[in-house]
Scaffold this motif. Structure first.
Motif, PDB file in Angstrom:
ATOM      1  N   ASP A 180      62.038 -11.488 -33.768  1.00 38.70           N
ATOM      2  CA  ASP A 180      62.124 -10.412 -34.751  1.00 38.70           C
ATOM      3  C   ASP A 180      63.289 -10.597 -35.714  1.00 38.70           C
ATOM      4  OD1 ASP A 180      59.949  -9.296 -33.550  1.00 38.70           O
ATOM      5  OD2 ASP A 180      61.097  -7.872 -32.327  1.00 38.70           O
ATOM      6  N   TYR A 235      63.295 -10.505 -39.846  1.00 37.72           N
ATOM      7  CA  TYR A 235      64.164  -9.593 -40.601  1.00 37.72           C
ATOM      8  C   TYR A 235      64.997 -10.362 -41.632  1.00 37.72           C
ATOM      9  CZ  TYR A 235      67.359  -5.732 -41.467  1.00 37.72           C
ATOM     10  OH  TYR A 235      68.082  -4.732 -42.062  1.00 37.72           O
ATOM     11  N   PRO A 267      60.073  -5.763 -37.905  1.00 33.82           N
ATOM     12  CA  PRO A 267      60.903  -5.787 -36.689  1.00 33.82           C
ATOM     13  C   PRO A 267      61.331  -4.397 -36.234  1.00 33.82           C
ATOM     14  CG  PRO A 267      61.623  -7.459 -38.236  1.00 33.82           C
ATOM     15  CD  PRO A 267      60.671  -6.585 -38.969  1.00 33.82           C
ATOM     16  N   SER A 289      58.379  -2.819 -34.347  1.00 31.56           N
ATOM     17  CA  SER A 289      58.186  -3.426 -33.030  1.00 31.56           C
ATOM     18  C   SER A 289      59.286  -3.007 -32.059  1.00 31.56           C
ATOM     19  CB  SER A 289      58.148  -4.947 -33.152  1.00 31.56           C
ATOM     20  OG  SER A 289      59.383  -5.433 -33.671  1.00 31.56           O
TER      21      SER A 289
END
Length: 311
Positions: free
Chosen positions: A217, A221, A292, A295
């Motif tokens: 993630d 980002y 991200p 999630s």
């Protein structure tokens, strides 16, 4: 949210394609001088636009109450204050003799407008070249076919004094030289920032692909932040491009660098490709930075909650 990250990477790839098309084409700024050329070829060269007031007083000098009539080289009388110029913009005092011209040579025409003494061509210009538009001027096309005129000329990113007009006062020459430096800096900023934008977006796309493959993630980002940074550089590049075009049109003296009102000019489809690439870049950066966080919030919700005293 791999779906959002994948959509952001696809948009970033489309943005790279649009920016590559904009960089490799020459339709950033276009001019159309056909209407101006047709008007100047008519006898008198007067504008008949609705609401336009023609004031020919500045073209008619006073001669102490006596009306003197000028004659052309062929013996035909001319009106006072009317210039005899050729299609190529040559004044009456040139060495060409129109009395013994053949049928294929350009015929002289009359013009009362001072802009008709200059030669305006229909052109398209980009970041790297400035070209004559095909099919807009038959005389220019014939010269290009004969090899006397180049179809495209490169855009200068270095300063040279050979492009300055001659026989001008010292203060005017100094002003033109300063404006030339300013226009040169704007062109350099436009090309430099759009090159930085493409490099940053490409680097962010590679990091985003690696993040999707490894399900990392943080890499997604970082890719989103790089997309936003590339969009910022693209904004700076396009703003300096617009500022450079407006500055070129408002340079002093206007009789040398200005355009008549009946010449159509505007931005071409290459500029709109660049703006489209900018929009897709910002959207891809928003999606890649949002994925991200979504999630992470879902993983926090599905995490089992431990009871007090449980091991």
């Amino acid at each position: 949210m791999r779906l959002l990250a994948g959509a952001g990477l696809c948009l970033a790839l489309a943005a790279l394609a649009l920016l590559a098309v904009a960089l490799s084409t020459d339709h950033w700024y276009e001019t159309d001088a056909r209407r101006h050329r047709d008007r100047c070829r008519k006898p008198g060269g007067k504008r008949n636009d609705p609401g336009y007031m023609y004031t020919p007083g500045q073209h008619l000098p006073l001669r102490g109450g006596q009306s003197r009539t000028r004659t052309a080289r062929g013996g035909e009388p001319l009106l006072r204050g009317v210039r005899l110029i050729s299609r190529a913009g040559e004044p009456e005092g040139s060495h060409r003799d129109y009395r013994h011209r053949d049928a294929a040579s350009p015929r002289p025409y009359l013009a009362l407008d001072s802009h008709c003494t200059r030669r305006f061509n229909s052109t398209v210009s980009g970041l790297w070249r400035k070209c004559h538009r095909e099919g807009f001027d038959k005389d220019t096309e014939e010269l290009i076919v004969k090899g006397l005129v180049d179809r495209c000329t490169p855009v200068r990113y270095h300063y040279t004094s050979s492009s300055l007009p001659t026989n001008l006062p010292l203060n005017v020459t100094k002003t033109i030289r300063q404006d030339e430096w300013h226009a040169l800096h704007l062109r350099r900023m436009t090309a430099g920032f759009i090159g930085m934008a493409v490099s940053i977006i490409l680097f962010g796309w590679l990091i985003g692909v690696l993040g999707c493959c490894k399900q990392h993630d943080l890499m997604q980002y970082v890719a989103g932040l790089l997309f936003l940074m590339g969009g910022t550089c693209c904004i700076i590049s396009l703003c300096t491009c617009v500022a450079g075009i407006n500055f070129e049109l408002s340079r002093y003296p206007r009789s040398v660098y200005g355009l008549p009102e009946d010449i159509s000019h505007g931005y071409g489809w290459s500029m709109f490709c660049a703006w489209g690439g900018l929009g897709l870049t910002l959207l891809s950066g928003f999606l890649c930075t949002l994925a991200p966080s979504l999630s992470a919030s879902q993983s926090a919700v599905h995490k089992p909650r431990q009871e007090n005293g449980a091991v």
